[in-house]
Design a protein around this motif. Structure first.
Motif, PDB file in Angstrom:
ATOM      1  N   UNK A  70       0.844  -1.189   0.000  1.00 36.74           N
ATOM      2  CA  UNK A  70       0.000   0.000   0.000  1.00 36.74           C
ATOM      3  C   UNK A  70       0.884   1.245   0.000  1.00 36.74           C
ATOM      4  N   UNK A  71       0.585   2.155  -0.889  1.00 37.37           N
ATOM      5  CA  UNK A  71       1.382   3.367  -1.047  1.00 37.37           C
ATOM      6  C   UNK A  71       0.549   4.590  -0.682  1.00 37.37           C
ATOM      7  N   UNK A  72       1.197   5.550  -0.061  1.00 39.75           N
ATOM      8  CA  UNK A  72       0.565   6.834   0.230  1.00 39.75           C
ATOM      9  C   UNK A  72       1.548   7.934  -0.080  1.00 39.75           C
ATOM     10  N   UNK A  73       1.033   9.030  -0.591  1.00 38.60           N
ATOM     11  CA  UNK A  73       1.893  10.202  -0.778  1.00 38.60           C
ATOM     12  C   UNK A  73       1.059  11.465  -0.732  1.00 38.60           C
ATOM     13  N   UNK A  74       1.693  12.578  -0.325  1.00 41.93           N
ATOM     14  CA  UNK A  74       3.096  12.664   0.102  1.00 41.93           C
ATOM     15  C   UNK A  74       3.281  12.165   1.528  1.00 41.93           C
ATOM     16  N   UNK A  75       4.507  12.054   1.986  1.00 42.02           N
ATOM     17  CA  UNK A  75       4.782  11.611   3.350  1.00 42.02           C
ATOM     18  C   UNK A  75       4.515  12.733   4.353  1.00 42.02           C
ATOM     19  N   UNK A  76       4.861  13.941   3.984  1.00 42.52           N
ATOM     20  CA  UNK A  76       4.577  15.100   4.831  1.00 42.52           C
ATOM     21  C   UNK A  76       4.053  16.232   3.963  1.00 42.52           C
ATOM     22  N   UNK A  77       3.256  17.098   4.592  1.00 45.35           N
ATOM     23  CA  UNK A  77       2.619  18.179   3.856  1.00 45.35           C
ATOM     24  C   UNK A  77       2.340  19.320   4.816  1.00 45.35           C
ATOM     25  N   UNK A  78       2.690  20.525   4.407  1.00 44.54           N
ATOM     26  CA  UNK A  78       2.369  21.724   5.176  1.00 44.54           C
ATOM     27  C   UNK A  78       1.528  22.610   4.266  1.00 44.54           C
ATOM     28  N   UNK A  79       0.314  22.902   4.720  1.00 48.41           N
ATOM     29  CA  UNK A  79      -0.616  23.661   3.898  1.00 48.41           C
ATOM     30  C   UNK A  79      -1.212  24.813   4.698  1.00 48.41           C
ATOM     31  N   UNK A  80      -1.482  25.945   4.064  1.00 46.32           N
ATOM     32  CA  UNK A  80      -2.137  27.051   4.781  1.00 46.32           C
ATOM     33  C   UNK A  80      -3.632  26.803   4.929  1.00 46.32           C
ATOM     34  N   UNK A  81      -4.205  27.413   5.953  1.00 48.14           N
ATOM     35  CA  UNK A  81      -5.652  27.350   6.144  1.00 48.14           C
ATOM     36  C   UNK A  81      -6.350  27.860   4.886  1.00 48.14           C
ATOM     37  N   UNK A  82      -7.417  27.163   4.496  1.00 47.54           N
ATOM     38  CA  UNK A  82      -8.183  27.581   3.334  1.00 47.54           C
ATOM     39  C   UNK A  82      -7.716  27.004   2.014  1.00 47.54           C
ATOM     40  N   UNK A  83      -6.582  26.321   2.032  1.00 46.47           N
ATOM     41  CA  UNK A  83      -6.073  25.730   0.780  1.00 46.47           C
ATOM     42  C   UNK A  83      -6.714  24.356   0.562  1.00 46.47           C
ATOM     43  N   UNK A  84      -6.685  23.858  -0.678  1.00 44.08           N
ATOM     44  CA  UNK A  84      -7.258  22.543  -0.946  1.00 44.08           C
ATOM     45  C   UNK A  84      -6.292  21.429  -0.572  1.00 44.08           C
ATOM     46  N   UNK A  85      -6.827  20.204  -0.513  1.00 45.56           N
ATOM     47  CA  UNK A  85      -6.029  19.036  -0.137  1.00 45.56           C
ATOM     48  C   UNK A  85      -6.377  17.866  -1.047  1.00 45.56           C
ATOM     49  N   UNK A  86      -5.367  17.104  -1.413  1.00 42.85           N
ATOM     50  CA  UNK A  86      -5.591  15.843  -2.108  1.00 42.85           C
ATOM     51  C   UNK A  86      -4.519  14.855  -1.670  1.00 42.85           C
ATOM     52  N   UNK A  87      -4.944  13.791  -1.018  1.00 35.71           N
ATOM     53  CA  UNK A  87      -4.041  12.721  -0.602  1.00 35.71           C
ATOM     54  C   UNK A  87      -4.437  11.460  -1.361  1.00 35.71           C
ATOM     55  N   UNK A  88      -3.418  10.756  -1.855  1.00 33.38           N
ATOM     56  CA  UNK A  88      -3.704   9.579  -2.658  1.00 33.38           C
ATOM     57  C   UNK A  88      -3.154   8.312  -2.019  1.00 33.38           C
ATOM     58  N   UNK A  89      -3.894   7.249  -2.213  1.00 39.72           N
ATOM     59  CA  UNK A  89      -3.524   5.942  -1.674  1.00 39.72           C
ATOM     60  C   UNK A  89      -3.755   4.912  -2.772  1.00 39.72           C
ATOM     61  N   UNK A  90      -2.765   4.053  -3.010  1.00 37.51           N
ATOM     62  CA  UNK A  90      -2.953   2.971  -3.975  1.00 37.51           C
ATOM     63  C   UNK A  90      -2.485   1.658  -3.363  1.00 37.51           C
ATOM     64  N   UNK A  91      -3.142   0.598  -3.780  1.00 32.35           N
ATOM     65  CA  UNK A  91      -2.830  -0.737  -3.274  1.00 32.35           C
ATOM     66  C   UNK A  91      -2.402  -1.613  -4.443  1.00 32.35           C
ATOM     67  N   UNK A  92      -1.385  -2.411  -4.223  1.00 35.46           N
ATOM     68  CA  UNK A  92      -0.930  -3.375  -5.227  1.00 35.46           C
ATOM     69  C   UNK A  92      -1.059  -4.791  -4.684  1.00 35.46           C
ATOM     70  N   UNK A  93      -1.252  -5.730  -5.582  1.00 32.04           N
ATOM     71  CA  UNK A  93      -1.206  -7.125  -5.191  1.00 32.04           C
ATOM     72  C   UNK A  93      -2.509  -7.709  -4.693  1.00 32.04           C
ATOM     73  N   UNK A  94      -3.607  -6.975  -4.856  1.00 29.72           N
ATOM     74  CA  UNK A  94      -4.902  -7.503  -4.462  1.00 29.72           C
ATOM     75  C   UNK A  94      -5.959  -6.840  -5.321  1.00 29.72           C
ATOM     76  N   UNK A  95      -7.121  -7.442  -5.395  1.00 32.38           N
ATOM     77  CA  UNK A  95      -8.203  -6.834  -6.165  1.00 32.38           C
ATOM     78  C   UNK A  95      -9.431  -6.691  -5.276  1.00 32.38           C
ATOM     79  N   UNK A  96     -10.211  -5.655  -5.571  1.00 40.06           N
ATOM     80  CA  UNK A  96     -11.436  -5.349  -4.843  1.00 40.06           C
ATOM     81  C   UNK A  96     -11.233  -5.304  -3.322  1.00 40.06           C
TER      82      UNK A  96
END
Lengths: 109, 111
Positions: B4-30
């Motif tokens: 299982x992968x996640x990125x980014x590892x760390x993030x510093x964002x100002x109040x009011x800014x948008x966010x997008x965190x992604x997660x992907x999994x390998x080696x399994x289905x559904x």
């Protein structure tokens, strides 16, 4: 409301001691109970228990589930400083996991 | 084996800014997929879970949303971050009487 309660909240022991961590739960549609170890990063999976009375064992760690009394224990024998961590208990109920707040274990050299 | 992968590892964002965190999994289905948040010194709070593509269940009403555009991809988003959104965000897969495994996590600081 589903809940998972862990005790004690924190524990300080010396190397070589044996510790027992407790997890009690009240959930509907129980499927499994899981134990994790968390240091300063993501939790690491230790055990999953689904059946009462069957001990799971991995090295110095072992765990058992009592579905009648709704609790589980995690035992660590001959503790080492590397066992210092937060130990989390979680119960899976109908696709969701409910986590306890954890037991913080500190092992002194 | 599954990864299982996640990125980014760390993030510093100002109040009011948008966010997008992604997660992907390998080696399994559904897989069942989960987003958790852990505030400093606190327990794990389940935010969202998904049992299939396009199927999202929300546990806590807040300014976050989740999407699952592909079988092994899970995205956590926000249009406007709040200070209270700071924390350690963890993606996990498993469930349905399978073991649940966590990704490495993203430490988000909202300033």
């Amino acid at each position: 409301e589903d809940k998972v309660v862990q005790s004690p909240l924190s524990l300080v022991v010396h190397e070589g001691d044996t510790v027992t961590l407790n997890c009690s739960y009240e959930v509907t549609n129980f499927r499994s109970l899981l134990w994790y170890k968390q240091e300063k990063k993501a939790p690491t999976f230790l055990f999953m228990l689904t059946s009462s009375g069957i001990e799971k064992k991995s090295g110095r760690l072992s765990s058992i589930l009592d579905k009648k009394e709704l609790f589980s224990i995690l035992n660590i024998t001959a503790t080492q400083t590397g066992d210092s961590a937060v130990y989390l208990c979680a119960v899976e109920a109908a696709y969701k996991y409910i986590f306890g707040t954890g037991t913080r274990l500190k092992v002194l050299a | 084996s599954q990864t299982i992968h996640q990125w980014p590892a760390t993030l510093v964002q100002p109040v009011g800014s948008p966010l997008s965190l992604e997660c992907t999994v390998e080696g399994t289905s559904n897989p069942n997929l989960y987003w958790y948040r852990q505030a400093a010194g606190r327990g794990l709070q389940l935010l969202f879970y998904s049992v299939g593509i396009g199927q999202i269940s929300s546990e806590v009403p807040q300014n976050l949303s989740a999407s699952r555009p592909q079988d092994r991809q899970f995205i956590l988003s926000s249009k406007k971050l709040l200070l209270s959104d700071s924390g350690f965000y963890l993606c996990a897969w498993g469930g349905g009487s399978y073991e649940q495994y966590f990704g490495p996590g993203t430490r988000l600081t909202v300033t």
